[in-house]
Design a protein around this motif. Structure first.
Motif: not given
Length: 328
Positions: A177-198
């Protein structure tokens, strides 16, 4: 940059200038520091990265000057460029290292040697195979003043869910559920997930526009991406090219990380403010260093040092980063 307007009485009237004509050039060792180099005697040979950078800087300088000659450059400008290149080669031969700096006005540009090295790493990254694996594995040793030393092993899937693995092999599932943290990377002011990196552009200019304009912040975010993200080969290549054009980036040369692994190091130094209470606003200089395996373009180690404070550098040693077929 001062405009060169001296008359050119040696310009060939019916053809291009002869760059090999050095008959009236001054002594190639007539430059500041030459006497000290000659007096130094025998010294250990320079690092391979330094030699490569110096050799590549010479034709780059000549090619760049040849490009601007039809516009406004005089023979005086050519002679100065050749002398700088000759001085660099002479210094390398004497065992010293000279890294010419590209002046773009304003804040200092990345050194020519750093740009050369990082452009090479971009080519290495572009040739790496793409991954279609369902997971990405990261094993990193972290050392800092607050937490001491620890080694973490994590896996994350394309949705960003994170699994952690203890030293004895025990796997900890990600919370549901929502309690789980997601792995993300900073790009400017945003934090992106793996699919968003693509979905990020791989054109250097378009990608650069997404990162901070501040050189130090840009360096930090790009390095974070290069450290442990599953960026595609094309995206990694673009990230290296951004580092190559980031002002203030300089090449350290051949270095070894805390595990003794050989790599090429680049770093950036900036001024920041630290402290609270009476010390609020105290200025310190920080240096961020990134060591990369020149054969693979993969990360070896990153350090963050606050200069002027009696604290060891924060260190992140990347032991394993890459695709995985399963967790564990």
């Amino acid at each position: 940059m001062t405009e060169r307007t001296a008359p050119d009485d040696r310009t060939a009237p019916d053809g291009p200038l002869d760059l090999t004509d050095v008959s009236d050039l001054t002594d190639p060792l007539d430059f500041p520091g030459a006497a000290q180099l000659l007096a130094a005697g025998e010294v250990p040979p320079p690092a391979p990265v330094a030699v490569t950078a110096a050799r590549e800087a010479v034709p780059r300088a000549a090619a760049a000057e040849a490009t601007v000659v039809p516009l406004r450059t005089t023979r005086v400008g050519r002679r100065r460029g050749l002398l700088v290149a000759t001085a660099a080669v002479a210094a390398i031969a004497a065992g010293a290292v000279v890294y010419p700096v590209l002046d773009v006005g304003g804040e200092p540009a990345a050194t020519a040697a750093a740009s050369t090295f990082l452009d090479d790493m971009a080519a290495v990254a572009a040739d790496a195979p793409a991954t279609h694996a369902p997971y990405w594995k990261v094993r990193v040793e972290t050392v800092n003043h607050d937490d001491g030393e620890r080694t973490d092993t994590t896996f994350f899937d394309r949705a960003g869910r994170i699994w952690s693995v203890d030293g004895d092999g025990t796997v900890h599932e990600p919370p549901m559920g929502k309690k789980g943290k997601l792995k993300k990377w900073p790009v400017g002011k945003k934090w992106l997930t793996w699919p968003e990196l693509d979905k990020l552009p791989t054109d250097e200019k378009a990608l650069t526009a997404l990162f901070p304009k501040d050189a130090n912040s840009r360096f930090g975010q790009v390095v974070i991406m290069l450290e442990d993200s599953p960026a595609s080969p094309e995206l990694r290549a673009a990230l290296f090219r951004i580092l190559a054009d980031t002002p203030g980036t300089k090449l350290i040369g051949d270095v070894r990380d805390s595990k003794g692994r050989a790599g090429g190091g680049v770093e950036i130094t900036t001024e920041v403010r630290y402290g609270t209470g009476p010390d609020k606003g105290v200025k310190y200089r920080t240096t961020d260093r990134y060591i990369v395996d020149p054969d693979t373009g993969l990360p070896l180690e990153t350090t963050h040092k606050i200069r002027g404070r009696d604290l060891p550098a924060d260190r992140y040693t990347w032991l394993e980063v890459g695709p995985a077929g399963q967790v564990g």
